[in-house]
Design an enzyme around this catalytic site. Structure first.
Site, PDB file in Angstrom:
ATOM      1  N   GLY A 108     -12.784  18.412  38.332  1.00  0.00           N
ATOM      2  CA  GLY A 108     -12.330  17.136  38.861  1.00  0.00           C
ATOM      3  C   GLY A 108     -12.888  15.923  38.167  1.00  0.00           C
ATOM      4  N   CYS A 109     -13.557  16.077  37.031  1.00  0.00           N
ATOM      5  CA  CYS A 109     -14.145  14.918  36.369  1.00  0.00           C
ATOM      6  C   CYS A 109     -13.116  14.281  35.464  1.00  0.00           C
ATOM      7  CB  CYS A 109     -15.369  15.311  35.564  1.00  0.00           C
ATOM      8  SG  CYS A 109     -16.159  13.912  34.761  1.00  0.00           S
ATOM      9  N   GLY A 110     -12.721  13.063  35.774  1.00  0.00           N
ATOM     10  CA  GLY A 110     -11.691  12.420  34.986  1.00  0.00           C
ATOM     11  C   GLY A 110     -12.227  11.500  33.910  1.00  0.00           C
TER      12      GLY A 110
END
Length: 272
Positions: A108-110
């Site tokens: 989920g790290c954008g």
């Protein structure tokens, strides 16, 4: 393709002792998004709705402006992960080659791996929709989420992003271990189903960081509703983009941080 949910053995400890059993947990795989043969991003994601993920990521990151600009899409499963191979229309492929960068991040790290502060803080298109929503519609959409979160119902560890239309309620929902991924999947689902993102609200089961506001702006939705709190940067970005941001939505209450004019206790007629 791997199942998005896996059952694993576990030992449950209570005050009166331990007992063997099973637990449903979410699957997580490395997903590489490639364009015209070059990798653009590698994300850890749930192996479900990957077509939506490919299209939604491409739209929310500004790689394409419309889904048809992805001329071909192949999903290739490998031993160590999944490749989403896309071929773009010539003009889009040339534009991407000029702004090529590589992103690699944990679940989920954008932002991990972005090598440009300007890219991280990119300006988003303003949302100037006159659509109004009633507080009752927002509460109703929130109440409808739990029964629709099938993967989270099994695992109790998945994020969801949903889209609701005034007078119709929730019309689309996608889940993932990553909150950014869930929103990208929702973006792709709306585009593939021909649903106008400017016509409704985005609902998030997570906190609201700046990337979530940026992605919602690319969808064109005038309202974000989230169950957790926003960051200060997310509030500033939503204010600048003309997006109504409602958060800390729990039970029958929520807090509105930006552009409160779009929400009323009752809305007699929806103006689009």
């Amino acid at each position: 393709m791997k199942s998005p949910v896996r059952r694993v053995p576990r030992m449950l400890w209570r005050a009166d002792g331990a007992a063997a059993g099973e637990r449903a947990i979410p699957e997580e795989v490395a997903v590489a998004l490639t364009y015209d043969g070059s990798t653009q991003a590698v994300m850890m994601a749930t192996p479900a709705d990957l077509e939506d993920f490919a299209v939604g990521f491409s739209l929310s990151e500004g790689i394409v402006a419309d889904a048809p600009e992805i001329e071909r899409l192949e999903i290739v499963e490998q031993e160590i992960g999944v490749e989403l191979r896309m071929w773009l229309a010539a003009s889009r492929g040339q534009a991407l080659a000029q702004r090529r960068r590589y992103m690699a991040g944990p679940t989920g790290c954008g932002l991990c791996g972005i090598d440009s502060l300007a890219e991280a803080m990119r300006r988003v298109p303003p949302v100037d929709q006159a659509t109004r929503f009633s507080a009752r519609e927002i509460r109703g959409a929130l109440a409808a989420l739990a029964p629709l979160q099938l993967l989270n119902g099994e695992t109790h560890s998945m994020h969801a992003a949903a889209f609701a239309l005034p007078g119709k309620g929730v019309v689309a929902l996608r889940e993932d271990v990553g909150r950014h991924n869930a929103l990208d999947k929702l973006c792709g689902a709306l585009a593939r189903d021909g649903i106008d993102g400017a016509s409704g609200m985005v609902i998030l089961t997570s906190r609201v960081s700046v990337e979530m506001v940026q992605k919602t702006a690319m969808i064109g939705a005038p309202l974000i509703v989230a169950v957790s709190a926003p960051t200060a940067l997310a509030v500033r970005t939503a204010e600048a983009a003309g997006i109504t941001l409602a958060a800390i939505a729990r039970g029958d209450s929520f807090e509105v941080f930006t552009h409160p004019h779009r929400i009323a206790e009752e809305v007699a007629a929806h103006v689009v």
